[in-house]
Scaffold this motif. Sequence first.
Motif, short mmCIF file in Angstrom:
data_model
loop_
_atom_site.label_atom_id
_atom_site.label_comp_id
_atom_site.label_asym_id
_atom_site.label_seq_id
_atom_site.Cartn_x
_atom_site.Cartn_y
_atom_site.Cartn_z
N LEU A 50 68.15 38.89 4.54
CA LEU A 50 67.36 38.75 5.76
C LEU A 50 66.22 37.73 5.64
N VAL A 51 66.02 37.19 4.45
CA VAL A 51 64.98 36.19 4.22
C VAL A 51 65.65 34.86 3.86
N TYR A 52 65.18 33.80 4.46
CA TYR A 52 65.72 32.48 4.13
C TYR A 52 64.65 31.41 4.31
N ARG A 53 64.88 30.29 3.68
CA ARG A 53 64.00 29.14 3.83
C ARG A 53 64.79 28.03 4.49
N GLY A 54 64.20 27.40 5.49
CA GLY A 54 64.92 26.34 6.18
C GLY A 54 64.00 25.43 6.95
N GLU A 55 64.55 24.30 7.36
CA GLU A 55 63.81 23.35 8.19
C GLU A 55 64.12 23.65 9.65
N TYR A 56 63.15 24.16 10.34
CA TYR A 56 63.33 24.52 11.73
C TYR A 56 62.11 24.11 12.53
N MET A 57 62.28 24.12 13.83
CA MET A 57 61.17 23.82 14.72
C MET A 57 60.15 24.96 14.67
N VAL A 58 58.91 24.62 14.38
CA VAL A 58 57.85 25.62 14.33
C VAL A 58 56.70 25.18 15.23
N ASN A 59 55.80 26.13 15.49
CA ASN A 59 54.58 25.84 16.24
C ASN A 59 53.51 25.44 15.23
N TRP A 60 53.10 24.18 15.26
CA TRP A 60 52.14 23.70 14.26
C TRP A 60 50.77 23.54 14.89
N ALA A 61 49.75 24.11 14.21
CA ALA A 61 48.37 23.98 14.65
C ALA A 61 47.70 22.92 13.78
N PRO A 62 47.54 21.68 14.28
CA PRO A 62 47.03 20.58 13.43
C PRO A 62 45.64 20.81 12.88
N ARG A 63 44.75 21.42 13.66
CA ARG A 63 43.39 21.62 13.16
C ARG A 63 43.36 22.67 12.06
N LEU A 64 44.15 23.74 12.23
CA LEU A 64 44.23 24.78 11.21
C LEU A 64 45.17 24.39 10.07
N ARG A 65 46.05 23.41 10.36
CA ARG A 65 47.05 22.94 9.41
C ARG A 65 47.94 24.07 8.91
N THR A 66 48.44 24.84 9.85
CA THR A 66 49.36 25.92 9.51
C THR A 66 50.32 26.14 10.66
N MET A 226 51.36 19.16 36.92
CA MET A 226 51.00 20.47 36.38
C MET A 226 52.03 20.86 35.32
N GLN A 227 51.53 21.30 34.18
CA GLN A 227 52.43 21.60 33.08
C GLN A 227 51.95 22.82 32.29
N ARG A 228 52.91 23.48 31.62
CA ARG A 228 52.58 24.60 30.75
C ARG A 228 52.21 24.05 29.38
N VAL A 229 50.96 24.23 29.01
CA VAL A 229 50.47 23.67 27.75
C VAL A 229 50.39 24.78 26.71
N PRO A 230 51.05 24.62 25.55
CA PRO A 230 50.98 25.63 24.49
C PRO A 230 49.71 25.48 23.67
N ARG A 231 48.93 26.54 23.60
CA ARG A 231 47.68 26.51 22.84
C ARG A 231 47.67 27.62 21.79
N SER A 232 47.03 27.34 20.68
CA SER A 232 46.92 28.33 19.61
C SER A 232 45.99 29.45 20.04
N GLN A 233 46.46 30.68 19.87
CA GLN A 233 45.64 31.83 20.21
C GLN A 233 44.40 31.89 19.31
N ARG A 234 44.52 31.33 18.11
CA ARG A 234 43.41 31.41 17.16
C ARG A 234 42.26 30.48 17.51
N GLY A 235 42.59 29.22 17.81
CA GLY A 235 41.52 28.25 18.01
C GLY A 235 41.56 27.50 19.32
N GLY A 236 42.60 27.69 20.11
CA GLY A 236 42.67 27.04 21.42
C GLY A 236 43.21 25.63 21.40
N GLU A 237 43.52 25.09 20.23
CA GLU A 237 44.03 23.72 20.18
C GLU A 237 45.46 23.65 20.70
#
Length: 410
Positions: A50-66, A226-237
């Motif tokens: 049930l655990v794997y490592r792979g290259e997939y599309m993720v949500n990246w927070a540039p300011r938090l770098r995670t 008008m567009q849906r903008v994805p923002r980080s819940q942690r920092g708003g970026e």
Amino acid sequence: MYKAEQGGHITRQLRSLGASADWTRECFTMDPQLCDAVSEAFVRLHDKGLVYRGEYMVNWAPRLRTAVSDLEVEYSEEEGKLYYFKYLVEDSDGAQEFLPVATTRPETIFGDTAVCVHPEDERFKHLVGKRALVPMGNGRSVPIIADEYVDMAFGTGALKITPGHDPNDYTIGKRYDLPMINIMNKDGSLNENAGSYEGLDRFEARETLWNDMETNNLVIKVEPHMQRVPRSQRGGEIIEPLVSSQWFIKTEGMGAKALKAVEDGDIKIVPARFEKTWNNWLTDIRDWCVSRQLWWGHRIPVWYIGESGEKEYVVARNAVEARQKAVDMGHAQDVILRQEEDVLDTWFSSGLWPFATVGWPQNEGVVGSDLDRFYPGTCLETGYDIIFFWVARMAMMGIELTGKSPFNVV
């Protein structure tokens, strides 16, 4: 230090309010016993496939770098711009022919690997199979393809495909085996794939590139949008979708078990209207990205073998077990092992809370132990806003790792 200074605020408030809990049982997810439980859970899930490592599309927070999970991304309706520009058709006969394309993120043009039109669109059918020149791309060209995913009525009816920076384009890219070009550094600046725009912040690059395209007669127009903008819940970026190597947990089967627990009455949700929230999230669940690029947390119990590279690794409860597994694979006793630097999503350890805090895995099968007496629990009182963040994860992990729902009533 931070935990020592700040960690007791909530419990001090509860004591002041007169809460009569057994404070000798107070736990923290970084306590040694719970750290062991986290490693044990990861190893067991890995052993189950049930655990794997792979290259997939993720949500990246540039300011938090995670990377952040889907649940940590909030969408807001914001006014932006829709940029219309020309994709020149390569080797067109006579007058220079072009495909009009619209995008909200011009800076991602450098990551384009195709232009897509609807197969029934009479305006563009004759161009399918030809190639188009990437604007400001130093002569690089991409194929013009056809797919029914394209909405002929939106924008221009021609869609730029950027598999490395858009989740929908990522799916199309996989379908047509398109290359994936990452144009962005971890801090949100453009990398060497952006040519002369390398080093510019993504938003600065957007303006600079657009001005240059205007100078080169590649611009059609700009409209408010008008567009849906994805923002980080942690920092708003603003979140940047990008393809990255991360650790994931397969959740389809685990989610199905948590759904069945509510359906069969093993878990009762009060009020019942929140069953809809439960069912919607667990029915449409995606694999859980559990790796985080943070400085504090449970390091992922994975050891890479050798001085460099990440292709060969072992998953183990500790460094001693990791070395033994590496030796069992045929490596020398003194082989270099490097533990994964990423840490686990905090909700991974939190998902183990109902059973890890009463002696799992040490007291599995021990009659009369705390685990035997107090797990499963009876009632969980919580907030509706973390039903999927925490409650569903506790149910999934509890059922998968213990075979029992962690509580009867939520």
